[in-house]
Design a protein around this motif. Structure first.
Motif, short mmCIF file in Angstrom:
data_model
loop_
_atom_site.label_atom_id
_atom_site.label_comp_id
_atom_site.label_asym_id
_atom_site.label_seq_id
_atom_site.Cartn_x
_atom_site.Cartn_y
_atom_site.Cartn_z
N GLU A 134 0.85 -1.19 0.00
CA GLU A 134 0.00 0.00 0.00
C GLU A 134 0.89 1.25 0.00
OE1 GLU A 134 -3.42 0.19 0.16
OE2 GLU A 134 -3.82 -1.95 0.34
N PRO A 135 1.49 1.60 -1.14
CA PRO A 135 2.50 2.68 -1.16
C PRO A 135 1.98 4.06 -0.77
CG PRO A 135 1.94 1.98 -3.39
CD PRO A 135 1.27 1.02 -2.46
N ARG A 136 0.67 4.27 -0.80
CA ARG A 136 0.12 5.60 -0.45
C ARG A 136 -0.52 5.63 0.93
NH1 ARG A 136 -0.63 4.94 -5.86
NH2 ARG A 136 0.19 6.58 -7.20
N ALA A 137 -0.37 4.56 1.69
CA ALA A 137 -0.99 4.51 3.02
C ALA A 137 -0.47 5.63 3.90
CB ALA A 137 -0.70 3.16 3.67
N SER A 138 -1.33 6.07 4.82
CA SER A 138 -0.94 7.08 5.80
C SER A 138 -1.39 6.60 7.18
CB SER A 138 -1.55 8.44 5.46
OG SER A 138 -2.96 8.34 5.42
N VAL A 139 -0.99 7.33 8.19
CA VAL A 139 -1.35 7.00 9.57
C VAL A 139 -2.87 7.07 9.71
CG1 VAL A 139 -1.20 7.85 11.95
CG2 VAL A 139 0.86 7.70 10.54
N GLY A 140 -3.43 6.13 10.44
CA GLY A 140 -4.86 6.11 10.72
C GLY A 140 -5.52 4.83 10.25
#
Length: 182
Positions: A134-140
């Motif tokens: 998931e290269p675009r994942a962010s915190v949360g």
């Protein structure tokens, strides 16, 4: 074991693993990247002085008091557990290869399917991106699940993560606690 490890003690911990703190009915399974040498030497997760996992866990309301790493088994009484993406200890997480992280992600998915915690909380967005593709994942909260388990990414609690001071880190943990507490 001496109170503080020597350089030789830490070097001898390279490649060691730490048993998971896991059991049935977990609300949250926290997942580190891999054990650091200090943790591998002690046999306890997030054991290095300066790691903010235990203070963030307490400040966010997950635990009634500040647990020491040696008390990690008490997490099970609170519906919490700990595992790692990659099992082997290393001096730094950036020593792990992409292949190790991908293989660790596959093993983690199997573990989550077997134990079915309510939530999987991966501590480190970079490791999550590689391990889960998931290269675009962010915190949360993530848009995916592993079986019936929700997935949440938290910041890495290492003292080296200057982007998140303890108060901000605890606030991120608290967002997960709000959805993970019945």
């Amino acid at each position: 074991m001496s109170p503080r490890p020597t350089a030789a003690d830490l070097a001898s911990a390279e490649g060691r693993t730490i048993p998971d703190v896991i059991g049935p009915g977990l609300r949250v399974l926290f997942c580190g990247i891999n054990p650091g040498l200090y943790s591998a030497w002690t046999g306890h997760h997030f054991a290095r002085p300066g790691n903010r996992f235990w203070p963030a866990l307490h400040r966010s309301g997950f635990t009634p008091s500040l647990f020491a790493p040696a008390s990690q088994h008490l997490l099970l009484e609170h519906g919490l557990g700990i595992t790692n993406v990659v099992e082997r200890g290393s001096a730094r997480a950036d020593e792990l290869t992409r292949a190790e992280l991908v293989a660790g992600g596959e093993a983690l998915r199997r573990k989550v399917l077997r134990h079915s915690p309510g939530w999987l909380a991966v501590l480190g967005v970079g490791a999550y991106r590689v391990a889960f593709g998931e290269p675009r994942a962010s915190v949360g909260r993530q848009g995916r699940t592993v079986g019936s388990t929700g997935v949440w990414v938290l910041p890495n609690p290492s003292g080296l993560n200057a982007h998140y001071q303890l108060d901000r880190l605890a606030a991120e943990f608290a967002l997960l606690r709000e959805v993970a507490t019945p």
